[in-house]
Design a protein around this motif. Structure first.
Motif, PDB file in Angstrom:
ATOM      1  N   CYS A  33       1.474  42.732 -21.621  1.00  0.00           N
ATOM      2  CA  CYS A  33       0.105  42.634 -21.114  1.00  0.00           C
ATOM      3  C   CYS A  33      -0.803  41.970 -22.146  1.00  0.00           C
ATOM      4  O   CYS A  33      -1.581  41.082 -21.811  1.00  0.00           O
ATOM      5  CB  CYS A  33      -0.433  44.008 -20.735  1.00  0.00           C
ATOM      6  SG  CYS A  33      -2.068  43.914 -19.982  1.00  0.00           S
ATOM      7  N   LEU A  34      -0.711  42.372 -23.385  1.00  0.00           N
ATOM      8  CA  LEU A  34      -1.534  41.775 -24.438  1.00  0.00           C
ATOM      9  C   LEU A  34      -1.258  40.288 -24.581  1.00  0.00           C
ATOM     10  O   LEU A  34      -2.174  39.495 -24.761  1.00  0.00           O
ATOM     11  CB  LEU A  34      -1.306  42.486 -25.768  1.00  0.00           C
ATOM     12  CG  LEU A  34      -1.911  43.875 -25.894  1.00  0.00           C
ATOM     13  CD1 LEU A  34      -1.471  44.521 -27.197  1.00  0.00           C
ATOM     14  CD2 LEU A  34      -3.415  43.805 -25.820  1.00  0.00           C
ATOM     15  N   ARG A  35       0.001  39.903 -24.481  1.00  0.00           N
ATOM     16  CA  ARG A  35       0.377  38.501 -24.620  1.00  0.00           C
ATOM     17  C   ARG A  35      -0.246  37.655 -23.506  1.00  0.00           C
ATOM     18  O   ARG A  35      -0.758  36.583 -23.750  1.00  0.00           O
ATOM     19  CB  ARG A  35       1.894  38.366 -24.598  1.00  0.00           C
ATOM     20  CG  ARG A  35       2.366  36.994 -24.936  1.00  0.00           C
ATOM     21  CD  ARG A  35       3.868  36.881 -25.090  1.00  0.00           C
ATOM     22  NE  ARG A  35       4.535  38.140 -25.273  1.00  0.00           N
ATOM     23  CZ  ARG A  35       5.658  38.478 -24.621  1.00  0.00           C
ATOM     24  NH1 ARG A  35       6.210  37.664 -23.767  1.00  0.00           N
ATOM     25  NH2 ARG A  35       6.230  39.644 -24.850  1.00  0.00           N
ATOM     26  N   HIS A  36      -0.215  38.155 -22.270  1.00  0.00           N
ATOM     27  CA  HIS A  36      -0.748  37.410 -21.136  1.00  0.00           C
ATOM     28  C   HIS A  36      -2.272  37.525 -21.030  1.00  0.00           C
ATOM     29  O   HIS A  36      -2.921  36.646 -20.474  1.00  0.00           O
ATOM     30  CB  HIS A  36      -0.112  37.898 -19.831  1.00  0.00           C
ATOM     31  CG  HIS A  36       1.332  37.529 -19.707  1.00  0.00           C
ATOM     32  ND1 HIS A  36       1.738  36.284 -19.296  1.00  0.00           N
ATOM     33  CD2 HIS A  36       2.454  38.234 -19.960  1.00  0.00           C
ATOM     34  CE1 HIS A  36       3.057  36.245 -19.290  1.00  0.00           C
ATOM     35  NE2 HIS A  36       3.513  37.414 -19.690  1.00  0.00           N
ATOM     36  N   SER A  37      -2.832  38.584 -21.533  1.00  0.00           N
ATOM     37  CA  SER A  37      -4.264  38.823 -21.358  1.00  0.00           C
ATOM     38  C   SER A  37      -5.127  37.826 -22.119  1.00  0.00           C
ATOM     39  O   SER A  37      -6.204  37.456 -21.647  1.00  0.00           O
ATOM     40  CB  SER A  37      -4.626  40.247 -21.761  1.00  0.00           C
ATOM     41  OG  SER A  37      -4.383  40.443 -23.142  1.00  0.00           O
ATOM     42  N   GLN A  38      -4.688  37.374 -23.266  1.00  0.00           N
ATOM     43  CA  GLN A  38      -5.503  36.456 -24.060  1.00  0.00           C
ATOM     44  C   GLN A  38      -5.797  35.167 -23.304  1.00  0.00           C
ATOM     45  O   GLN A  38      -6.938  34.714 -23.267  1.00  0.00           O
ATOM     46  CB  GLN A  38      -4.821  36.159 -25.400  1.00  0.00           C
ATOM     47  CG  GLN A  38      -4.669  37.366 -26.291  1.00  0.00           C
ATOM     48  CD  GLN A  38      -6.007  37.970 -26.678  1.00  0.00           C
ATOM     49  OE1 GLN A  38      -6.930  37.263 -27.039  1.00  0.00           O
ATOM     50  NE2 GLN A  38      -6.115  39.283 -26.613  1.00  0.00           N
ATOM     51  N   SER A  39      -4.778  34.591 -22.677  1.00  0.00           N
ATOM     52  CA  SER A  39      -5.004  33.347 -21.935  1.00  0.00           C
ATOM     53  C   SER A  39      -5.805  33.613 -20.662  1.00  0.00           C
ATOM     54  O   SER A  39      -6.647  32.796 -20.275  1.00  0.00           O
ATOM     55  CB  SER A  39      -3.686  32.648 -21.612  1.00  0.00           C
ATOM     56  OG  SER A  39      -2.863  33.475 -20.818  1.00  0.00           O
ATOM     57  N   ALA A  40      -5.575  34.750 -20.022  1.00  0.00           N
ATOM     58  CA  ALA A  40      -6.333  35.099 -18.810  1.00  0.00           C
ATOM     59  C   ALA A  40      -7.813  35.304 -19.148  1.00  0.00           C
ATOM     60  O   ALA A  40      -8.695  34.862 -18.407  1.00  0.00           O
ATOM     61  CB  ALA A  40      -5.761  36.351 -18.158  1.00  0.00           C
ATOM     62  N   LEU A  41      -8.089  35.972 -20.270  1.00  0.00           N
ATOM     63  CA  LEU A  41      -9.477  36.168 -20.702  1.00  0.00           C
ATOM     64  C   LEU A  41     -10.155  34.837 -21.029  1.00  0.00           C
ATOM     65  O   LEU A  41     -11.299  34.607 -20.639  1.00  0.00           O
ATOM     66  CB  LEU A  41      -9.529  37.072 -21.939  1.00  0.00           C
ATOM     67  CG  LEU A  41      -9.353  38.556 -21.698  1.00  0.00           C
ATOM     68  CD1 LEU A  41      -9.118  39.278 -23.013  1.00  0.00           C
ATOM     69  CD2 LEU A  41     -10.549  39.123 -20.973  1.00  0.00           C
ATOM     70  N   ALA A  42      -9.452  33.954 -21.723  1.00  0.00           N
ATOM     71  CA  ALA A  42     -10.021  32.651 -22.078  1.00  0.00           C
ATOM     72  C   ALA A  42     -10.323  31.836 -20.823  1.00  0.00           C
ATOM     73  O   ALA A  42     -11.391  31.212 -20.722  1.00  0.00           O
ATOM     74  CB  ALA A  42      -9.066  31.893 -22.993  1.00  0.00           C
ATOM     75  N   LYS A  43      -9.415  31.845 -19.867  1.00  0.00           N
ATOM     76  CA  LYS A  43      -9.631  31.112 -18.621  1.00  0.00           C
ATOM     77  C   LYS A  43     -10.817  31.694 -17.846  1.00  0.00           C
ATOM     78  O   LYS A  43     -11.675  30.961 -17.365  1.00  0.00           O
ATOM     79  CB  LYS A  43      -8.373  31.167 -17.760  1.00  0.00           C
ATOM     80  CG  LYS A  43      -8.494  30.414 -16.469  1.00  0.00           C
ATOM     81  CD  LYS A  43      -7.236  30.510 -15.640  1.00  0.00           C
ATOM     82  CE  LYS A  43      -7.474  29.798 -14.313  1.00  0.00           C
ATOM     83  NZ  LYS A  43      -6.451  30.077 -13.346  1.00  0.00           N
ATOM     84  N   TRP A  44     -10.867  33.029 -17.746  1.00  0.00           N
ATOM     85  CA  TRP A  44     -11.964  33.670 -17.018  1.00  0.00           C
ATOM     86  C   TRP A  44     -13.296  33.340 -17.678  1.00  0.00           C
ATOM     87  O   TRP A  44     -14.265  32.992 -17.013  1.00  0.00           O
ATOM     88  CB  TRP A  44     -11.760  35.183 -16.948  1.00  0.00           C
ATOM     89  CG  TRP A  44     -12.759  35.846 -16.072  1.00  0.00           C
ATOM     90  CD1 TRP A  44     -12.628  36.135 -14.752  1.00  0.00           C
ATOM     91  CD2 TRP A  44     -14.076  36.273 -16.440  1.00  0.00           C
ATOM     92  NE1 TRP A  44     -13.776  36.710 -14.270  1.00  0.00           N
ATOM     93  CE2 TRP A  44     -14.683  36.807 -15.294  1.00  0.00           C
ATOM     94  CE3 TRP A  44     -14.795  36.261 -17.623  1.00  0.00           C
ATOM     95  CZ2 TRP A  44     -15.963  37.323 -15.296  1.00  0.00           C
ATOM     96  CZ3 TRP A  44     -16.088  36.769 -17.622  1.00  0.00           C
ATOM     97  CH2 TRP A  44     -16.658  37.292 -16.477  1.00  0.00           C
TER      98      TRP A  44
END
Length: 68
Positions: A33-44
């Motif tokens: 989750c932490l690995r995927h969350s960084q890119s999802a947060l940046a995109k959002w």
């Protein structure tokens, strides 16, 4: 997994709300989750420049998420 965000409007920091991002995978591992969350947060954040992310956390889809 879900990414739960606590966001506030930049022009009115007292106006806050929660947002959810569906990460579209079922792994329950905090590391995944932490690995995927960084890119999802940046995109959002790039798509919503008028908002500021104050806090965020991962949650299992279908669980009763507690407040941020």
């Amino acid at each position: 997994m879900l990414l739960l965000l606590s966001i506030c409007l930049l022009s009115d920091p007292s106006r806050c709300r929660e947002e959810r991002i569906d990460l579209s995978f079922e792994a329950r591992s905090p590391t995944v989750c932490l690995r995927h969350s960084q890119s999802a947060l940046a995109k959002w954040q790039a798509e919503h420049p008028e908002w500021h992310v104050n806090r965020w956390r991962c949650a299992v889809r279908g669980s009763e998420p507690r407040d941020l």
